[in-house]
Design an enzyme around this catalytic site. Structure first.
Site, mmCIF file in Angstrom:
data_model
loop_
_atom_site.group_PDB
_atom_site.id
_atom_site.type_symbol
_atom_site.label_atom_id
_atom_site.label_comp_id
_atom_site.label_asym_id
_atom_site.label_seq_id
_atom_site.Cartn_x
_atom_site.Cartn_y
_atom_site.Cartn_z
ATOM 1 C CG ASP A 408 19.410 32.267 69.978
ATOM 2 O OD1 ASP A 408 18.220 32.306 69.891
ATOM 3 O OD2 ASP A 408 20.178 32.356 69.147
ATOM 4 C CE LYS A 409 15.041 27.041 66.620
ATOM 5 N NZ LYS A 409 15.835 26.819 65.366
ATOM 6 C CB THR A 410 18.119 30.409 65.122
ATOM 7 O OG1 THR A 410 16.868 29.707 65.212
ATOM 8 C CG2 THR A 410 18.777 30.341 63.631
ATOM 9 C CD GLU A 502 8.542 28.698 50.527
ATOM 10 O OE1 GLU A 502 9.118 29.879 50.373
ATOM 11 O OE2 GLU A 502 7.333 28.496 50.379
ATOM 12 C CG PHE A 543 3.322 30.103 55.917
ATOM 13 C CD1 PHE A 543 3.046 28.679 56.319
ATOM 14 C CD2 PHE A 543 4.021 31.066 56.614
ATOM 15 C CE1 PHE A 543 3.390 28.378 57.819
ATOM 16 C CE2 PHE A 543 4.130 30.515 57.874
ATOM 17 C CZ PHE A 543 3.978 29.411 58.469
ATOM 18 C CE LYS A 566 6.043 24.978 50.443
ATOM 19 N NZ LYS A 566 7.277 24.823 49.910
ATOM 20 C CB THR A 679 14.164 30.174 69.938
ATOM 21 O OG1 THR A 679 14.011 30.419 68.394
ATOM 22 C CG2 THR A 679 12.783 29.376 70.031
ATOM 23 C CE LYS A 783 16.087 35.215 72.313
ATOM 24 N NZ LYS A 783 16.833 35.186 71.147
ATOM 25 C CG ASP A 803 24.101 32.776 67.152
ATOM 26 O OD1 ASP A 803 23.340 33.175 67.774
ATOM 27 O OD2 ASP A 803 24.372 32.404 66.202
#
Length: 1141
Positions: A408-410, A502, A543, A566, A679, A783, A803
């Protein structure tokens, strides 16, 4: 009406019926179970991660243990030993060890399962409020049923999947944190249906909820976290429901005092538990291979027993019938029947070739290896006081064979924190990410909350002096162009955002003096260096992942109209007006930020005339009222406004990695481990992190989209992954560098690319030629599917690490699952095989403990099979001299104690303490890890060599003593004691030759084993025991007579030296023929500097925006929903000078 609703629901696929406040409907349909039988429709809300119940423990554990071929074989041996006609050994010699194995393994499984029960009970006892006829009453999660109405308070965890009915917020909005589901700590908003909000908030909510009798028809329980279809039928009307109306189990209520929800799915039917998968019993490759070895040995044993039985029949027919004494012993049995009985007798006699103590020692070594992992102080994290933990004791050796790591990433690779580190304004770069300077003095800002990790006093001075219009405009854009919600605590503004990007930008602007105070439906209030200003909000151009930008159109306090925008650099740069100042210097800054692996956003502005605003506003209104293609029309209108921009600057945010992640991944890649990152984040985010954590080299080319599809559809996947600059055609030059590529694929593409087994195999084959694989926007179920895909199309051992609860399914699916004790809850750890506090500890877990465990287990198994096989095969050669009578060569007690006492401790020390090089050298030489991946230490060839060596040793153990002693006046018992001595000496000398790392325990084990052998032999051969038990102790006085004879000692020594001669020769040759520098392992004392940035030279993949799954809060801003004016009263204008006091 009910029939009509049912038929309509079946046609639309919505067949799950939930009736509010109607337990007499749901309880009779509740799901029940008995043993393996289950019936009923609605699940209860209990979590059950355990395997056993009081009724199923004994049959299930016996079933699992007798799946081991050796256990089942010895059960049959015990049965046969109870038959007097074929019993060549006493029954207790096999029965006692078998019971010991079953009890030890069963006790271990029971303790593990009791731990799961305690963890489940802790979750099931969490408090909640359930609506009853007496109002809301306190209850526990386990009491929640489908159809109940719950009251959830702020910061409580949602106990089941709920339909949001209303909340205490305006328009029945609420905010939830989904970190335990998708790993994202930013808040998501949910809103109740308009009908329930209007009706249930028109008076006292509790009184209005009691008669609520709405009926929900929705889809059957499933694991789709981001989709939900349903209808609410109430008061004769039908109202559509989607995922925005749902509160999922495991999410946490934030920034909302109270919400009320109707329970739709409970327990195992909830979406998060549907993604957790079932509990899977994992077996290592070595254990499966060992089972095959055991089966092979059994087949060989049966074959040998059959041949010896045939020899017995022939001997009885040709020889026994002619000798009067033998004929009298045979009695009335025919030669064929005698051979039949001896067939079973030989099976019992040769059964020690597969000793039951192997499994006892195997379990013990596994347990000690797990304890060593927990005792490793270098895998202890002081911040949360968490040591490494092995939650299973059967997978240690596979830690040394991992070929694919799926992460996993985050929260796993990153700290889940974004930090404003640098910016470029008007061509000037501010902020230093390398120098350790003092923090900025922001005491002049009364709204400062601290925590700004930005260091450049030049920018602060320029802001306070107000001598750079571009700088002021830049921070005005950061304070206005967002969808952040403000909340006041202790007189300071706190922010909740749709994305961590943000939040980081608005917080940075607040610290530097541009403080976003509050918003209403059509206004924004900002404090600019102490001056409170009100901006009229005209439009929010929200967005989306397709637009990759957002804008706000505001009327400034001086009456002008400005568009602040932005977004990603490639999007903003193409929308700049011609001759926009500082464009070249800004692009150079983008390049510099990209090389530092910082996430960038471009900030731009446009001045809008009144005429342009009126024309555009009319077009916006028409697009908003469109009934078809509304989103497309809105995007076209947005496009008309977001052009002719003027560049203001660039922000650079660091998605900080966990400590040591780049070094860990780099070492694992050197060790031959293929690292995949799975992810739910956007592609840009994952790619940036991939470069930062050294998942990919700076010159790595990314394969994605149509290019990847063409490669998978090409005739061969043997490609070099480089493009010709002119033709842009993929080369198939096999001599090129194949590994300088990485695959990037999202969840939708992955499902399409792997929809057939053939394409899945090609995808895995292609990935094996790449450095790494990035799978973005994948669901928890996907996954697990990716892990299964790798397992199916690759022979390597897979490890999954995560996690959050969204990682549980892949953790369970992989060969080895690792859970991190992160900020996202404990479900990953509860379902993992190993628990770590930091990703960087994975390096030591694999390269040190995993590699050592693999080598120790391999050495242990090879030696154990050697010593038991050579010991048992002596009976075969003795049969050539005893007329194939199935008479044992050894005393029965020696057979029982040989593997339990005489040779057990040295091999246990070998399996526990052995190491070829130190831990530091293992970390410095990760390429040594490849030995386990290639299974070089335990494979069919190595096994055949070990068995041939054991056959050679058994021949030496028997024929040398027979050859020496046959010409002397020594009896059978003296010969047996001589062979016993030779067997113990040979096994001991062999373990001495195999041991490379000596400790005091190894020395003590060797000495203890020899002393015990001699003492027990003297005791068991004493006349007193023979007098008391003449049938069990028949070797009275044999050992003392043999030990007093020097010929016996010389024979034993000669036999031992000859038996181990091949092993000694092989080791001597390996030392002589090896290169001198092969064994020189140098350890560096230099500390490793931990960095999360490096020059990668790929400027075209540098921008990212948000990590949220959906759109921003723009729609809420323009509709005024959930917007509260909570700004404290500000007394006029506060200047920087006055705010100092």
């Amino acid at each position: 009406m009910a029939k009509r609703d049912t038929s309509c629901s079946e046609e639309t696929g919505m067949t799950w019926q939930v009736r509010a406040n109607c337990q007499h409907f749901h309880k009779p349909l509740g799901r029940k179970s008995f043993l393996c039988f289950r019936w009923g429709r609605y699940a209860d809300n209990l979590v059950r991660s355990y395997k056993y119940s009081p009724l199923t423990f004994l049959p299930l554990t016996l079933y699992e243990q007798f799946q081991r071929a050796a256990n089942f074989f010895f059960l049959l041996i015990v049965v046969m030993q109870c038959v007097p006609l074929i019993a060549t050994l006493p029954w207790y010699i096999t029965m006692l060890p078998l019971l010991t194995v079953l009890i030890m393994r069963g006790a271990k499984d029971l303790l593990t399962d009791l731990g799961r029960r305690r963890s489940d009970a802790k979750i099931n006892r969490r408090p909640c409020d359930i609506l009853t006829t007496q109002g809301f009453t306190a209850a526990q999660w386990k009491d929640v049923c489908v159809g109940d109405i719950l009251r959830i308070h702020k910061d409580q965890v949602i106990p089941a999947d709920l339909l949001l009915l209303c909340s205490t917020e305006p328009h029945s909005l609420c905010y939830v944190e989904t970190a335990d589901i998708d790993g994202e700590t930013n808040l998501k908003f949910r809103q109740a249906p308009a009908i329930t909000h209007d009706e249930l908030t028109s008076g006292p909510i509790e009184e209005l909820l009691l008669p609520f009798d709405g009926v929900v028809w929705c889809e059957e329980p499933n694991g789709r976290l981001y989709l939900f279809r349903g209808e609410l039928h109430w008061r004769g009307q039908s109202h559509l429901l989607d995922i925005e109306h749902m509160l999922l189990r495991g999410t946490v209520l934030r920034n909302t005092d109270t919400v009320y929800g109707l329970v739709i799915y409970t327990g195992s039917d909830s979406k998060i538990l549907r993604n957790c998968g079932s509990l899977k019993v994992k077996k290592t490759w070595m254990e499966r291979f060992l089972n095959k070895v055991v089966v092979t040995i059994v087949v060989c044993l049966l074959t040998v027993a059959l041949l010896l039985a045939v020899g017995c029949g022939l001997f009885e027919h040709w020889v026994g019938s002619k000798i009067e004494v033998l004929a009298a012993i045979r009695g009335s049995y025919s030669p064929a029947y005698r051979g039949f009985l001896n067939f079973w007798g030989y099976i019992i006699l040769l059964s020690p070739a597969m000793p039951i103590s192997l499994y006892i020692t195997f379990e013990l070594i596994h347990v000690v290896h797990c304890l060593q992992i927990g005792w490793d102080i270098k895998m202890y994290w002081e911040e949360n006081e968490k040591p490494a933990q092995a939650r299973t004791t059967s997978l240690n050796e596979e830690l040394g064979q991992v070929g694919h790591l799926l992460s996993d990433k985050t929260g796993t690779l990153t700290q889940n924190r974004l930090i404003f580190r640098q910016c470029c304004i008007a061509g000037h770069i501010y902020g230093d990410i390398t120098a350790k300077t003092k923090p900025l003095d922001l005491s002049w800002n009364r709204f400062s909350c601290g925590g700004l990790q930005f260091s450049d006093q030049r920018l602060v001075d320029r802001l306070l002096q107000r001598n750079c219009p571009e700088t002021l405009e830049f921070f005005t854009a950061l304070a206005l162009c967002h969808t952040v919600m403000s909340e006041w605590k202790d007189g300071l503004p706190r922010y909740q955002a749709a994305s961590p990007d943000e939040e980081a930008l608005v917080c940075a602007a607040r610290e530097l003096g541009w403080v976003f105070l509050s918003r209403t439906r059509d206004s924004l209030t900002v404090s600019e260096l102490g001056f409170t200003l009100h901006y009229h909000l005209l439009a929010v151009l929200d967005f989306s992942s397709k637009r990759r930008r957002m804008s706000v159109l505001v009327r400034t306090p001086d009456g002008g109209l400005k568009l602040y925008c932005k977004g990603a650099d490639v999007i903003i740069l193409e929308r700049l007006r011609k001759g926009s100042p500082h464009q070249e210097s800004t692009e150079q800054a983008l390049e510099a930020f990209a090389q530092s692996c910082l996430r960038t956003l471009c900030v731009a502005v446009r001045c809008v005339s009144e005429a342009q605003w009126m024309e555009w506003s009319h077009a916006l209104s028409q697009a908003a009222m469109a009934t078809t293609h509304r989103e497309t029309m809105l995007e076209e209108v947005y496009e008309q406004m977001e052009k002719e921009l003027t560049m203001l600057g660039v922000t650079a945010i660091e998605d900080r990695l966990q400590e040591g992640v780049p070094e860990t991944i780099s070492s694992l890649r050197q060790a031959g481990v293929k690292v995949w990152v799975l992810t739910g984040d956007k592609t840009e985010t994952a790619v940036n992190v991939g470069y930062a954590c050294k998942l990919m080299d700076p010159d790595t080319r990314l394969l994605q989209g149509e290019e990847l599809r063409q490669l998978l559809q090409s005739p061969t996947t043997e490609v070099s992954f480089h493009k010709d600059k002119e033709s842009l055609v993929w080369s198939t030059d096999k001599m090129s560098q194949k590994s300088k590529a990485a695959i990037v694929v999202d969840g939708f593409e992955l499902a399409e690319l792997t929809k057939t087994p053939e394409m899945g195999g090609r995808f895995v084959a292609l990935s094996n030629q790449c450095q790494s694989v990035l799978c973005c926007r994948v669901t928890p179920a996907q996954k697990a599917e990716v892990v299964e895909l790798v397992k199916k199309n690759s022979s390597s051992v897979t490890m999954a690490i995560g996690d959050g609860a969204n990682d549980v399914n892949m953790i369970k699916t992989a060969h080895i699952g690792v859970g991190l004790c992160g900020v996202e809850g404990g479900q990953a750890v509860q379902n993992a095989d190993f628990a770590l506090a930091q990703f960087s500890f994975l390096r030591r877990l694999l390269l040190v403990h995993g590699r050592w465990s693999y080598r120790r287990i391999c050495s242990f198994l090879r030696y154990f099979l050697y010593k038991t096989t050579c010991f048992a095969l002596v009976h075969i050669w003795y049969s050539l001299y005893n007329g194939f009578s199935a008479q044992p060569m050894y005393e029965s007690w020696f057979i029982a104690l040989y593997t339990v006492m005489y040779t057990s401790l040295p091999v246990q020390c070998l399996g526990i303490f052995e190491q070829d090089i130190s831990a530091e050298s293992s970390l410095n030489r990760p390429e040594l890890y490849r030995v386990g991946q290639k299974q070089e230490l335990f494979n069919p060839l190595i096994l055949c060599g070990t068995l041939l060596y054991s056959i050679y040793t058994s021949i030496i153990l028997f024929f040398i003593p027979v050859g020496v002693l046959q010409s002397l006046d020594l009896d059978y018992q003296t010969l047996a004691v001589t062979v016993e001595m030779s067997a113990v000496f040979s096994a001991t000398l062999e373990i001495i030759l195999q041991t490379r790392f000596w400790t005091k325990y190894n020395c003590a084990a060797v000495l203890f084993s020899l002393v015990v052998f001699f003492l027990s032999s003297v005791i068991l051969h004493s006349p007193r025991l023979f007098t008391s038990f003449p049938n069990d102790y028949i070797f009275f006085g044999a050992s003392l007579n043999a030990f007093a004879n020097p010929v016996v000692w010389l024979t034993a020594i000669l036999t031992t030296c000859t038996a181990v001669l091949p092993s000694f020769t092989v080791q001597a040759l390996s030392v002589v023929l090896a290169k001198n520098n092969k064994h020189k392992i140098h350890s560096s004392k230099e500390p490793v500097e931990l960095k999360s940035w490096f020059n990668r030279g790929v400027p075209h993949r540098r921008s990212s925006y948000a990590m949220s799954q959906g759109k921003g809060f723009g729609k809420l801003m323009t509709l005024g929903m959930g917007v509260r004016s909570t700004t404290p009263s500000l007394e006029g204008r506060v200047t920087p000078a006055t705010s100092l006091h």
